[in-house]
Design a protein around this motif. Sequence first.
Motif, PDB file in Angstrom:
ATOM      1  N   SER A 148       0.821  -1.213   0.000  1.00 45.40           N
ATOM      2  CA  SER A 148       0.000   0.000   0.000  1.00 45.40           C
ATOM      3  C   SER A 148       0.852   1.261   0.000  1.00 45.40           C
ATOM      4  CB  SER A 148      -0.909   0.019   1.225  1.00 45.40           C
ATOM      5  OG  SER A 148      -1.787  -1.054   1.160  1.00 45.40           O
ATOM      6  N   LEU A 179       0.696   3.998  -2.841  1.00 44.16           N
ATOM      7  CA  LEU A 179       0.340   5.411  -2.617  1.00 44.16           C
ATOM      8  C   LEU A 179       1.385   6.338  -3.235  1.00 44.16           C
ATOM      9  CD1 LEU A 179      -1.003   5.149   1.040  1.00 44.16           C
ATOM     10  CD2 LEU A 179      -2.332   5.687  -1.014  1.00 44.16           C
ATOM     11  N   ARG A 193       0.666   8.744  -6.326  1.00 44.66           N
ATOM     12  CA  ARG A 193       0.909  10.179  -6.163  1.00 44.66           C
ATOM     13  C   ARG A 193       1.754  10.720  -7.322  1.00 44.66           C
ATOM     14  NH1 ARG A 193       1.449  14.381  -2.304  1.00 44.66           N
ATOM     15  NH2 ARG A 193       3.465  15.386  -2.456  1.00 44.66           N
ATOM     16  N   ARG A 200      -6.799   3.309  -4.201  1.00 49.90           N
ATOM     17  CA  ARG A 200      -6.026   4.262  -3.382  1.00 49.90           C
ATOM     18  C   ARG A 200      -6.606   4.336  -1.972  1.00 49.90           C
ATOM     19  NH1 ARG A 200      -5.651   9.697  -2.543  1.00 49.90           N
ATOM     20  NH2 ARG A 200      -7.623  10.060  -3.567  1.00 49.90           N
ATOM     21  N   LEU A 243      -5.022   3.196   1.779  1.00 50.07           N
ATOM     22  CA  LEU A 243      -5.013   3.995   3.014  1.00 50.07           C
ATOM     23  C   LEU A 243      -5.538   3.153   4.186  1.00 50.07           C
ATOM     24  CD1 LEU A 243      -6.218   7.441   1.664  1.00 50.07           C
ATOM     25  CD2 LEU A 243      -4.010   6.961   2.695  1.00 50.07           C
TER      26      LEU A 243
END
Lengths: 294, 422
Positions: free
Chosen positions: A171, A175, A179, A265, A269
């Motif tokens: 994860s 991320l 990004r 996404r 989180l």
Amino acid sequence: MTGSLIQNIHHYCIGLSYLCAFLLETARLLWPAKGWRITGLGFGAAGLFAHTAYLLVQQPSPAVPYGSVLMLAWVLAIFYFYGTVHFANVDRSAKWSDAFRQARPGAAWAVFVLPVVIGLVALSRVLLTAAPDHAAFNFAGWASGDRFWGAIHGLLILFASGGVSVGFLASMMYLIQARRLRRKVAPATVVPLLSLERLETMNRRAINIAFPMLTAGLLVGTLLIPHGPSLSDNWLSVKVLSTTGLWLVFLVLLYLRYGAHVPARRLALFSVVAFSLLLVALVASHPFALGDAK
Amino acid sequence: MNLRAIGCNVASAAVELRERLAFNPDKTQKALTELNARFTAEAVILDTCNRVEIYVSRQDTVAPLHIPLMAEFLAEVHGVPAAEIVPHLYEHADAGAAKHLFRVASGLDSVVVGEGQIAGQVKDAYEAALKTTATGPLLNTLFPAAIRVSKRVRSETGIALGHVSVPSAAVDFVRQVFDTFADKTVLVIGAGEMGRLTLKHLAELEPAAILVTNRSPENAANVAQECGGQVIPWQQLDDALVRADIVLSTTGAPEPIVTRRRFDEKVRRRRAGRTLVIFDIAVPRDFDPAIHDGEVSVFNVDDLAREADRCLGERKRHLPAAEAIVEAEVTKFVGDWNTRANGPVIGQLLSEADKLRESLLVPLLAQMNGKLTDKEKADIEKAFRLFQGRLLHGPIAALNEASRDGHGGLREALRKLFGLKG
């Protein structure tokens, strides 16, 4: 001689080997050159060897926080080793045999996994220092009665923890990669990462495997609670509450993925949140003593 | 070593001249045969769209071939006046020629640094010469070495990393998102030239399906035929967007064909959070840039151009490392070749010295026949051998050392000093 050397392996040897591997891996990404990678992997292998030897010789119980954290670090160290070799080439079309000869970087795998491994080894050391009267795992007695189920519970939680940790690492990488794409930053060669699809698959598999294990581990643990020393303490202990919280987060994660089709996404989180809860659960004192644990 | 690389490239000659000097397979074969016969030279002709080069090697004892002679040869082959050719030719000699070939094969002398096609072209040129038996000991060592150096440079440096053209840069982006393409659908909207080039690169990823839609069904059919795709009616654009994983849009529409509102209402919800990559290379743009978020990535032509520039810059960052490899390989090649070339000279030198020793020793021993014991005779013979060995050790060691350092001149000096032939 060899036996006494192995007896003298400490957290420091393990941690420093992993640290050297991490520094070499970082150097490889910043200043691509021949040899960094294989040397780094050598240090990683040395760390893994020391780690395994320590677990075999000292036999820390998974029922005590320092033992469970160290075992989790070991599972992740194997994950580091596997990933470094398996993802030696980011470009899947490139020949694997070229990976260690290339001055071009492979996936920046170790720089994500090793800090977690080193952190867990350090945490285990801190926990050991805080509670030095730790128990060793009693192999002879584990196969009988409550101890058997206690061991099964411990192992299920350990493997579930491994799954959560893998999901967390995937994860984190996801991320960062997402990004980059969101900001339209060009595909980096300094810190190359796997594709979003690959990372998402890794996260999904980790969670799919970890959830049944965590569920089974919790069920076994629930059945064992009445046999614990103090019933109210066990039900309300931080460990039980945080593990239950972790299970609920998992449940939500699975619903979001398969029921609500939430974007990857957001799932990433949630995986980070799950890992935070896992750390709380691991550090908290364990209520399901195996009998030979304190 | 008597090696020359003579030719012209994109930097020294305009395309009009390069076109006139271009070889076809038939001309190449004839030219190689002629170079062999007329100049007693080994030869390889490297002819690409960016360069025409002739690599020739002759015996060390004969004069090398220079630009004027080669210009006349080219003039004769192509029917172009030599005076027009000469100003555009360059010449690299011996180690310089080897270095030039190593650089060319590694893509360091290419317009797009690190391009991979040239290594194959060098190999083809060598194989064509080999077939015509136009090569000899030097070129048969040099060209395989060049191909090996090219592989080394590419695998040990980042000189060939990434995509450096706008259409191919899309592949770099799409690989950041997707891992496998066998289950992906590419949707092509429009039929612009840049779009077709980009589609060519995306099609190399072998997606499961390519859908093509266009306001004009004929244009859609043309594009679909080119790429083996399936035509989707323009009215079903939203449905196609729901199905697609990668979109390539290149229409000539004066304003966005997919607004944020349209996308959110008719596409996004039906995609159930699946990732979508859109390459909007139309100008004006076809997709509202506000669509770009975590799940849907929209890249326009500027993004692709930036990526292509970055890759080129990244490749250039690896130039010093690549040049260092070439330099080291040239030194090794020249050293090995010179050491190899020393063999006959050293052999002849030792043989001449042996003859000279025998010519002195035999009469001397005959003269002293009966006065010397067998042991004394053996001692004298041994002394002569020792003297010969010590006398020649210096020149031979110096010759080998000079060869390792890449100097072949001492070999000629030895030939002259000791009156050696061949």
